[in-house]
Design an enzyme around this catalytic site. Structure first.
Site, mmCIF file in Angstrom:
data_model
loop_
_atom_site.group_PDB
_atom_site.id
_atom_site.type_symbol
_atom_site.label_atom_id
_atom_site.label_comp_id
_atom_site.label_asym_id
_atom_site.label_seq_id
_atom_site.Cartn_x
_atom_site.Cartn_y
_atom_site.Cartn_z
ATOM 1 C CG HIS A 122 -50.119 4.810 -2.540
ATOM 2 N ND1 HIS A 122 -49.276 3.947 -2.280
ATOM 3 C CD2 HIS A 122 -50.977 5.089 -1.876
ATOM 4 C CE1 HIS A 122 -49.964 3.458 -1.136
ATOM 5 N NE2 HIS A 122 -50.940 4.181 -0.850
ATOM 6 C CD GLU A 179 -54.648 6.970 -2.112
ATOM 7 O OE1 GLU A 179 -54.102 6.078 -2.952
ATOM 8 O OE2 GLU A 179 -55.549 6.885 -1.088
ATOM 9 C CD GLU A 232 -50.019 2.687 3.013
ATOM 10 O OE1 GLU A 232 -50.243 2.268 1.911
ATOM 11 O OE2 GLU A 232 -50.789 3.421 3.756
HETATM 12 ZN ZN ZN Z 1 -52.034 3.805 0.919
#
Ligand code: ZN
Length: 516
Positions: free
Chosen positions: A281, A278, A308
């Protein structure tokens, strides 16, 4: 720029910013529900109404007919559209794309789909708890049908198939033919390589399971993972880390990024892996263009495989590297104390790289993960083409798991009903995970070529070099470049090089660990 275009573009951007404002408010309420809200009485039902109200406003704005007018005026101005990647062109292009997508689906189908989604998710959750596929089957059939109708509204190329229309919703231009081409080469190599590792494990080689079995108090895990996230470059002055059932990351603004993880006493490695993922991201979201670009596509991050690729890189290429653990091992010892005192460096580094052919995708390791995705892609494609009826899914699922991963599926709860995606009609989504892994392997090789010595830098706790490279090559471009374009720009090669790059990464690391 002509005066008329300037006016239209100004109105367009003002309108798009309002859509982003609504969306981020929607996300804030969703974040609150997942992390802090109390669920007694009518709280959840009322939150559902709040979210639906905002979603309604959003849809209304996103399909406003005036958008077409403003967009057309911009598209006709060659001067404005001259530079293929300017903020203006990107904003016009991306707004056109989402406007056309939204508008092509009639309101009656939008309604039917969202109502079916809610009921299908409910049926899935009950059927899964009771391990009764028969209860879910009619809903799966319904969702496949509705996806077929949506696909028809969007259309696909003459030599393509319905799946392409669904794939394109999640990854611009993604087709079944392209995905199966990429997967074909990768599958053979992966199945063979994973087979070698499994054989080695049978002979008692490979990492101990001690890291996975360590019991670490949740309070200490919190301190540990937060320190790691800070260390690798997530900016806590412009974001938060909280706790939720399923980890996620939502950017309310580039300076207000909300990420979550989950904790269980004997799963410190899981909490860490989720935070690294995370945070990948999150750092992308913190690195997109700011200022005047906030609330426009140019100031937004690219979806989905590119996003991703950023999370996977931090989770895998960084977070499972030897250098990372040279730095992180003492941090773990300091933060988690006695509960991990007996673990050696090898227990932890090799343990974080343990490969296990298992049943559950979200718990899968880096090597087997992509096989889980391939199975799902092949099955959903067959369902969309009518080659596989939803009723035949459990049997087909079992066959593929036996063939690709060598595991027996004992029931549908841990088999074809484990993921929520199909229950909510997200067909065409899964391949973006693997495409992200492939892109990430290519990006990382390019970063290593340019920067050199990344492993040594990580060992010294220096992650700034890599993060700056990602900012410069990927984050700061917002939605300017699609995956293939970005890949060509950053790595000088096409996306078809991804399978080999991923295999080099996996074999380079895992062969020494498993002695194969
Ligand atoms: Zn992801």
């Amino acid at each position: 720029m002509k005066t008329k275009t300037r006016e239209s573009y100004g109105k367009l951007i003002e309108h798009v910013r309002e859509i982003y404002l609504l969306r981020s408010t929607h996300w804030l309420l969703a974040w609150d529900q997942e992390t802090t809200m109390q669920t007694g009485g009518e709280a959840v039902a009322y939150r559902g109404k709040q979210l639906a109200q905002l979603a309604g406003f959003e849809h209304e704005k996103a399909t406003d007919e005036r958008l077409d007018e403003w967009l057309s005026a911009c598209e006709e101005d060659d001067e404005l559209m001259g530079d293929g990647y300017s903020p203006e062109v990107v904003n016009v292009r991306e707004t056109r794309r989402s406007f056309d997508k939204e508008r092509k689906v009639p309101a009656s189908l939008v309604k039917a789909y969202s109502e079916a989604q809610a009921m299908s998710k409910q049926a899935w959750s009950e059927a899964r708890a009771e391990d009764d596929f028969g209860k879910f089957e009619p809903w799966l059939k319904k969702m496949v049908e509705l996806c077929g109708e949506r696909a028809k509204c969007w259309g696909w190329e003459d030599n393509g198939e319905a799946w392409d229309a669904l794939g394109d919703e999640h990854e611009q231009g993604m087709t079944a033919r392209m995905v199966s081409g990429v997967f074909e080469g990768l599958r053979e190599k992966l199945v063979g390589f994973v087979g070698e590792i499994m054989e080695a494990m049978k002979n008692g080689r490979g990492p101990s399971n001690r890291f996975h079995e360590a019991e670490v108090p949740v309070k200490r895990q919190r301190g540990f993972v937060e320190r790691v996230a800070r260390g690798i470059g997530f900016d806590f002055d412009r974001g938060r880390l909280d706790e939720s059932g399923h980890p996620f990351c939502l950017p309310l603004h580039r300076d207000d990024v909300r990420m979550t993880t989950r904790y269980a006493e004997n799963m410190v490695n899981d909490a860490l892996g989720s935070v690294l993922h995370e945070a990948g991201h999150g750092m992308y979201n913190q690195g997109v263009p700011g200022g005047e670009h906030v609330g426009t596509p140019y100031g937004d991050a690219m979806r989905l495989s590119v996003h991703e690729s950023q999370s996977r890189m931090i989770e895998n290429q960084v977070g499972r590297s030897e250098g990372f653990w040279r730095w992180c091992y003492p941090v773990l010892q300091e933060e988690c104390g006695e509960s991990v005192a007996g673990l050696s460096f090898e227990d932890v580094y090799e343990g974080a790289n343990r490969v296990d052919a298992s049943l559950i995708r979200v718990e899968a390791d880096e090597a087997t993960y992509n096989l889980h995705i391939m199975i799902r892609f092949e099955l959903e494609r067959a369902m969309m083409n009518g080659d596989l009826s939803p009723g035949e899914l459990p049997g087909a699922w079992r066959e593929k798991y036996k063939e690709y991963l060598g595991v027996e599926v004992p029931n549908d709860r841990v088999g074809c009903m484990q993921d929520i995606h199909w229950a909510q009609g997200a067909l065409g989504y899964f391949p973006t995970y693997t495409l992200g892994n492939l892109l990430c392997a290519q990006f990382y090789e390019a970063a290593e070529r340019e920067l050199g010595g990344l492993n040594e830098q990580f060992a010294n706790g220096e992650f700034g070099g890599l993060v700056a490279w990602l900012r410069d090559n990927i984050h700061r471009h917002g939605m300017a470049y699609r995956a293939e374009e970005l890949c060509a720009r950053v790595t000088g090669e096409g996306v078809e090089g991804g399978a080999d790059a991923l295999m080099r990464h996996l074999e380079g690391k895992l062969r020494p660990i498993y002695g194969v």
